[in-house]
Design a protein around this motif. Sequence first.
Motif, PDB file in Angstrom:
ATOM      1  N   ALA A  55       0.826  -1.210   0.000  1.00 39.95           N
ATOM      2  CA  ALA A  55       0.000   0.000   0.000  1.00 39.95           C
ATOM      3  C   ALA A  55       0.860   1.259   0.000  1.00 39.95           C
ATOM      4  O   ALA A  55       0.545   2.233  -0.696  1.00 39.95           O
ATOM      5  N   ILE A  56       1.950   1.257   0.735  1.00 37.42           N
ATOM      6  CA  ILE A  56       2.831   2.433   0.773  1.00 37.42           C
ATOM      7  C   ILE A  56       3.473   2.665  -0.587  1.00 37.42           C
ATOM      8  O   ILE A  56       3.489   3.789  -1.095  1.00 37.42           O
ATOM      9  N   VAL A  57       3.991   1.617  -1.194  1.00 31.66           N
ATOM     10  CA  VAL A  57       4.625   1.744  -2.514  1.00 31.66           C
ATOM     11  C   VAL A  57       3.606   2.171  -3.561  1.00 31.66           C
ATOM     12  O   VAL A  57       3.874   3.044  -4.386  1.00 31.66           O
ATOM     13  N   GLU A  58       2.430   1.583  -3.526  1.00 32.22           N
ATOM     14  CA  GLU A  58       1.396   1.892  -4.515  1.00 32.22           C
ATOM     15  C   GLU A  58       0.871   3.323  -4.383  1.00 32.22           C
ATOM     16  O   GLU A  58       0.682   4.014  -5.379  1.00 32.22           O
ATOM     17  N   HIS A  59       0.642   3.781  -3.173  1.00 36.60           N
ATOM     18  CA  HIS A  59      -0.040   5.067  -2.974  1.00 36.60           C
ATOM     19  C   HIS A  59       0.888   6.241  -2.682  1.00 36.60           C
ATOM     20  O   HIS A  59       0.463   7.390  -2.816  1.00 36.60           O
ATOM     21  N   GLN A  60       2.123   5.985  -2.256  1.00 40.71           N
ATOM     22  CA  GLN A  60       3.093   7.051  -1.969  1.00 40.71           C
ATOM     23  C   GLN A  60       2.490   8.178  -1.114  1.00 40.71           C
ATOM     24  O   GLN A  60       2.488   9.345  -1.508  1.00 40.71           O
ATOM     25  N   PRO A  61       1.972   7.840   0.073  1.00 38.26           N
ATOM     26  CA  PRO A  61       1.304   8.860   0.891  1.00 38.26           C
ATOM     27  C   PRO A  61       2.274   9.881   1.472  1.00 38.26           C
ATOM     28  O   PRO A  61       3.475   9.612   1.603  1.00 38.26           O
ATOM     29  N   ARG A  62       1.721  11.034   1.833  1.00 42.91           N
ATOM     30  CA  ARG A  62       2.501  12.075   2.503  1.00 42.91           C
ATOM     31  C   ARG A  62       2.322  12.032   4.011  1.00 42.91           C
ATOM     32  O   ARG A  62       3.038  12.692   4.749  1.00 42.91           O
ATOM     33  N   LEU A  63       1.370  11.217   4.473  1.00 39.47           N
ATOM     34  CA  LEU A  63       1.130  10.994   5.894  1.00 39.47           C
ATOM     35  C   LEU A  63       0.454   9.643   6.040  1.00 39.47           C
ATOM     36  O   LEU A  63      -0.367   9.271   5.191  1.00 39.47           O
ATOM     37  N   ILE A  64       0.817   8.906   7.099  1.00 38.25           N
ATOM     38  CA  ILE A  64       0.203   7.605   7.352  1.00 38.25           C
ATOM     39  C   ILE A  64      -0.430   7.632   8.732  1.00 38.25           C
ATOM     40  O   ILE A  64       0.213   7.998   9.719  1.00 38.25           O
ATOM     41  N   GLY A  65      -1.709   7.254   8.784  1.00 36.88           N
ATOM     42  CA  GLY A  65      -2.425   7.134  10.045  1.00 36.88           C
ATOM     43  C   GLY A  65      -2.628   5.669  10.371  1.00 36.88           C
ATOM     44  O   GLY A  65      -3.052   4.890   9.518  1.00 36.88           O
ATOM     45  N   LEU A  66      -2.315   5.288  11.587  1.00 37.43           N
ATOM     46  CA  LEU A  66      -2.412   3.900  12.017  1.00 37.43           C
ATOM     47  C   LEU A  66      -3.467   3.803  13.113  1.00 37.43           C
ATOM     48  O   LEU A  66      -3.291   4.341  14.207  1.00 37.43           O
ATOM     49  N   GLY A  67      -4.588   3.153  12.806  1.00 39.69           N
ATOM     50  CA  GLY A  67      -5.659   2.970  13.779  1.00 39.69           C
ATOM     51  C   GLY A  67      -5.365   1.776  14.670  1.00 39.69           C
ATOM     52  O   GLY A  67      -5.125   0.679  14.173  1.00 39.69           O
ATOM     53  N   ILE A  68      -5.364   1.998  15.981  1.00 35.15           N
ATOM     54  CA  ILE A  68      -5.077   0.924  16.940  1.00 35.15           C
ATOM     55  C   ILE A  68      -6.325   0.697  17.781  1.00 35.15           C
ATOM     56  O   ILE A  68      -6.675   1.516  18.624  1.00 35.15           O
ATOM     57  N   ARG A  69      -6.991  -0.405  17.514  1.00 36.25           N
ATOM     58  CA  ARG A  69      -8.251  -0.690  18.187  1.00 36.25           C
ATOM     59  C   ARG A  69      -8.098  -1.658  19.346  1.00 36.25           C
ATOM     60  O   ARG A  69      -8.753  -1.543  20.358  1.00 36.25           O
ATOM     61  N   ASN A  70      -7.252  -2.666  19.225  1.00 32.32           N
ATOM     62  CA  ASN A  70      -7.071  -3.667  20.266  1.00 32.32           C
ATOM     63  C   ASN A  70      -5.601  -3.741  20.669  1.00 32.32           C
ATOM     64  O   ASN A  70      -4.732  -3.752  19.806  1.00 32.32           O
ATOM     65  N   VAL A  71      -5.351  -3.859  21.980  1.00 30.50           N
ATOM     66  CA  VAL A  71      -3.994  -4.159  22.432  1.00 30.50           C
ATOM     67  C   VAL A  71      -3.900  -5.597  22.917  1.00 30.50           C
ATOM     68  O   VAL A  71      -2.823  -6.113  23.138  1.00 30.50           O
ATOM     69  N   ASP A  72      -5.051  -6.239  23.077  1.00 29.96           N
ATOM     70  CA  ASP A  72      -5.063  -7.654  23.441  1.00 29.96           C
ATOM     71  C   ASP A  72      -6.376  -8.268  22.967  1.00 29.96           C
ATOM     72  O   ASP A  72      -7.257  -7.574  22.473  1.00 29.96           O
ATOM     73  N   ASN A  73      -6.470  -9.591  23.107  1.00 29.44           N
ATOM     74  CA  ASN A  73      -7.668 -10.280  22.623  1.00 29.44           C
ATOM     75  C   ASN A  73      -8.698 -10.520  23.727  1.00 29.44           C
ATOM     76  O   ASN A  73      -9.701 -11.180  23.485  1.00 29.44           O
ATOM     77  N   CYS A  74      -8.447 -10.021  24.939  1.00 30.08           N
ATOM     78  CA  CYS A  74      -9.392 -10.162  26.067  1.00 30.08           C
ATOM     79  C   CYS A  74      -9.710 -11.621  26.376  1.00 30.08           C
ATOM     80  O   CYS A  74     -10.809 -11.943  26.818  1.00 30.08           O
TER      81      CYS A  74
END
Length: 140
Positions: A55-74
């Motif tokens: 995705a990075i190579v294909e889209h060449q973004p100027r900013l990347i946002g990383l959504g973090i929803r889970n830190v564990d599986n509960c």
Amino acid sequence: MTEILLVASNREKGPLPVLPIGVCQVASAVAQAGIPVQVVDLDFAKDPHVELRRAIVEHQPRLIGLGIRNVDNCDHDEPKYYLPYNATLVDAIRELTDVPVVIGGVEASLRRIAHYDYWSDTVRPSMLVTSKADLLAYGM
């Protein structure tokens, strides 16, 4: 070129896969503002690092946002801890580009300052530090 690449990092599928609602809401707002945006959902990727690099190579973004929803599986019977995984995603991004990386999502919002970590029974620093991102966006 895409201005912003938003990445839904969640890999947890049990008991049901989690839809990247927050990432999609941010993408919708960004698109409505007239900014080119793409979303990549790593939940069903065979290899999330390969998919992220593609995705990075294909889209060449100027900013990347990383959504973090889970830190564990509960799951106390078979616990999985995802914070180290999120840091590897930032590392993979850094291998390809030096664009700013912004983390966000429920878990980033909850862990934006020092916090107690159940799995290690310690107080851990902000997720901004442990993820190695440039900025942490929080809120509801």
